[in-house]
Motif scaffolding. Structure first.
Motif, mmCIF file in Angstrom:
data_model
loop_
_atom_site.group_PDB
_atom_site.id
_atom_site.type_symbol
_atom_site.label_atom_id
_atom_site.label_comp_id
_atom_site.label_asym_id
_atom_site.label_seq_id
_atom_site.Cartn_x
_atom_site.Cartn_y
_atom_site.Cartn_z
ATOM 1 N N LEU A 27 33.437 9.535 36.270
ATOM 2 C CA LEU A 27 34.779 9.851 37.270
ATOM 3 C C LEU A 27 35.750 9.299 36.656
ATOM 4 O O LEU A 27 36.894 9.778 36.740
ATOM 5 C CB LEU A 27 34.417 9.413 38.665
ATOM 6 C CG LEU A 27 33.366 10.350 39.431
ATOM 7 C CD1 LEU A 27 33.434 9.604 40.686
ATOM 8 C CD2 LEU A 27 34.042 11.753 39.654
ATOM 9 N N ALA A 28 35.652 8.123 35.948
ATOM 10 C CA ALA A 28 36.701 7.401 35.167
ATOM 11 C C ALA A 28 37.091 7.746 34.004
ATOM 12 O O ALA A 28 38.384 7.189 33.249
ATOM 13 C CB ALA A 28 36.540 5.800 35.332
ATOM 14 N N HIS A 29 36.374 8.733 33.442
ATOM 15 C CA HIS A 29 36.515 9.274 32.044
ATOM 16 C C HIS A 29 37.263 10.738 31.896
ATOM 17 O O HIS A 29 36.986 11.421 32.540
ATOM 18 C CB HIS A 29 35.224 9.412 31.299
ATOM 19 C CG HIS A 29 35.215 9.462 29.873
ATOM 20 N ND1 HIS A 29 35.644 10.529 29.197
ATOM 21 C CD2 HIS A 29 34.858 8.666 28.981
ATOM 22 C CE1 HIS A 29 35.472 10.375 27.747
ATOM 23 N NE2 HIS A 29 35.074 9.077 27.845
ATOM 24 N N ASP A 30 38.383 10.559 31.047
ATOM 25 C CA ASP A 30 39.090 11.817 31.247
ATOM 26 C C ASP A 30 38.671 13.104 30.710
ATOM 27 O O ASP A 30 39.137 14.012 30.368
ATOM 28 C CB ASP A 30 40.413 11.503 30.372
ATOM 29 C CG ASP A 30 40.287 11.224 28.830
ATOM 30 O OD1 ASP A 30 39.151 11.369 28.321
ATOM 31 O OD2 ASP A 30 41.372 10.607 28.489
ATOM 32 N N GLU A 31 37.375 13.014 30.058
ATOM 33 C CA GLU A 31 36.577 14.198 29.492
ATOM 34 C C GLU A 31 35.465 14.614 30.274
ATOM 35 O O GLU A 31 34.917 15.593 29.769
ATOM 36 C CB GLU A 31 36.262 13.785 28.035
ATOM 37 C CG GLU A 31 37.326 13.677 26.920
ATOM 38 C CD GLU A 31 36.727 13.331 25.480
ATOM 39 O OE1 GLU A 31 36.537 14.162 24.630
ATOM 40 O OE2 GLU A 31 36.389 12.146 25.326
ATOM 41 N N PHE A 32 35.532 14.019 31.450
ATOM 42 C CA PHE A 32 34.317 14.428 32.319
ATOM 43 C C PHE A 32 34.635 14.821 33.698
ATOM 44 O O PHE A 32 35.680 14.150 34.249
ATOM 45 C CB PHE A 32 33.155 13.480 32.306
ATOM 46 C CG PHE A 32 32.456 13.397 30.997
ATOM 47 C CD1 PHE A 32 31.246 13.833 30.770
ATOM 48 C CD2 PHE A 32 33.056 12.309 29.788
ATOM 49 C CE1 PHE A 32 30.424 14.003 29.787
ATOM 50 C CE2 PHE A 32 32.160 12.294 28.789
ATOM 51 C CZ PHE A 32 31.166 13.066 28.551
ATOM 52 N N GLU A 33 33.927 15.760 34.484
ATOM 53 C CA GLU A 33 33.989 15.833 35.768
ATOM 54 C C GLU A 33 32.505 15.959 36.210
ATOM 55 O O GLU A 33 31.672 16.590 35.617
ATOM 56 C CB GLU A 33 34.848 17.349 36.094
ATOM 57 C CG GLU A 33 34.615 17.659 37.463
ATOM 58 C CD GLU A 33 35.262 19.172 37.645
ATOM 59 O OE1 GLU A 33 35.566 19.480 38.983
ATOM 60 O OE2 GLU A 33 35.790 19.775 36.725
#
Length: 324
Positions: A27-33
């Motif tokens: 959730l904190a990573h900009d490449e993942f949802e």
């Protein structure tokens, strides 16, 4: 085959300690949802789960099958006890989903070997979460081991000690104390076997002595291995009040190189140990997710393959059975 999208949609099976850790990291990573989660324990606590603002956009699934078949899941992350890993990997594989599985790969070596063949034949993107794969610690150790100035490798020693097992932050995971799925050899030693394999090649068991609790996992181990001609000695146990010990030491004819406490490197001489500066690094989960993103977009990555994880598990399970 890579995923041609900007955001990698991950579905998570299992929301225990490690599952939550990866969900929060993604959730904190900009490449993942994080699009979907399944855990049977959440079915009766869905309202509480959904009340967390950061989780409101995550869909709680009613079953593993529903999660792996969801069109909004590109990658299935499996964070359940090891006895379920093969079944869940196969369900994801049947849907042609990328698979990221927790270690240990399995406790059944025959079934694990067959699964690895299936995954390799299918050609899906896949990896096992042996977190040292992405750690700068491993990169530094590879560099140090190759430096001529450190001398010729003579032996490796690994030491492990825990006042209690499971560790206090894992107390809710009862399976970690079971002989069938748990124990510190599967949970911790496996990381160090992976480390040893990346540095010097596969370990071969020479002899081992393992003591088990009456109705539980191992409480003591002493074992010897060979990596080619390099001796590897392992000693570990549970009980007695002291800080946890997780330690790998390479002895050469000139000095020693030690990795300990998950984030510390030291060089030893006859006189003293001196810490090595590693520099600022990200959290283990963020580093792993960086490598998962590379895998999902078809780029070279450092993640452990299923084949590597199987080689690790062979060493672990053979050790556990060495005194039987």
């Amino acid at each position: 085959m890579s995923v041609d999208i900007k955001i990698i949609r991950i579905g998570v099976i299992g929301f225990g300690t490690i599952g939550k850790y990866v969900v929060d990291g993604a959730l904190a990573h900009d490449e993942f949802e994080v699009t979907a989660v399944f855990d049977p324990n959440l079915l009766s606590a869905s309202a509480e789960f959904m009340s967390r603002p950061e989780y409101r956009r995550i869909r709680l699934m009613a079953s593993v099958n529903e999660l792996v078949s969801c069109e909004r899941v590109d990658l299935v992350y499996i964070a359940t006890p090891p006895a379920s890993h093969i079944e869940y990997c196969r369900l994801a594989l049947a849907q042609r989903k990328a698979v990221w599985c927790e270690k240990p790969l399995s406790v059944d070596l025959t079934a694990a070997d067959k699964l690895v063949e299936e995954i390799e034949a299918a050609g899906v993107m896949s990896a096992v979460n042996l977190s040292l794969a992405s750690s700068p610690i491993l990169d530094k150790l590879l560099s140090l081991a190759e430096e001529v100035g450190h001398g010729e490798a003579q032996q490796v020693e690994m030491r492990f000690h825990y006042s209690q097992w499971p560790r206090h932050w894992q107390a809710a995971a009862d399976w970690l104390s079971s002989r069938e799925q748990g124990g510190f050899l599967r949970e911790v030693f496996s990381h160090f076997v992976f480390l040893q394999h990346r540095l010097f090649g596969e370990m071969k068991l020479v002899k081992g002595q393992v003591t088990f609790a009456k109705e539980g996992c191992e409480t003591y181990v002493m074992a010897e291995y060979l990596c080619g001609d390099l001796p590897v000695r392992v000693c570990g146990g549970i009980g007695g009040a002291a800080p946890d010990t997780n330690e790998w030491t390479l002895y050469t004819d000139r000095r020693a190189i030690r990795y300990s406490d998950w984030n510390k490197l030291s060089i030893g001489t006859q006189d003293s140990w001196n810490d090595i500066e590693i520099g600022q690094v990200g959290s283990a989960v963020s580093l792993q997710l960086d490598e998962v993103a590379k895998m999902m977009t078809g780029k070279p990555h450092k993640l452990a393959s299923f084949r590597e994880a199987l080689a690790v598990q062979v060493v672990v399970e053979q050790t556990l059975n060495s005194s039987c």
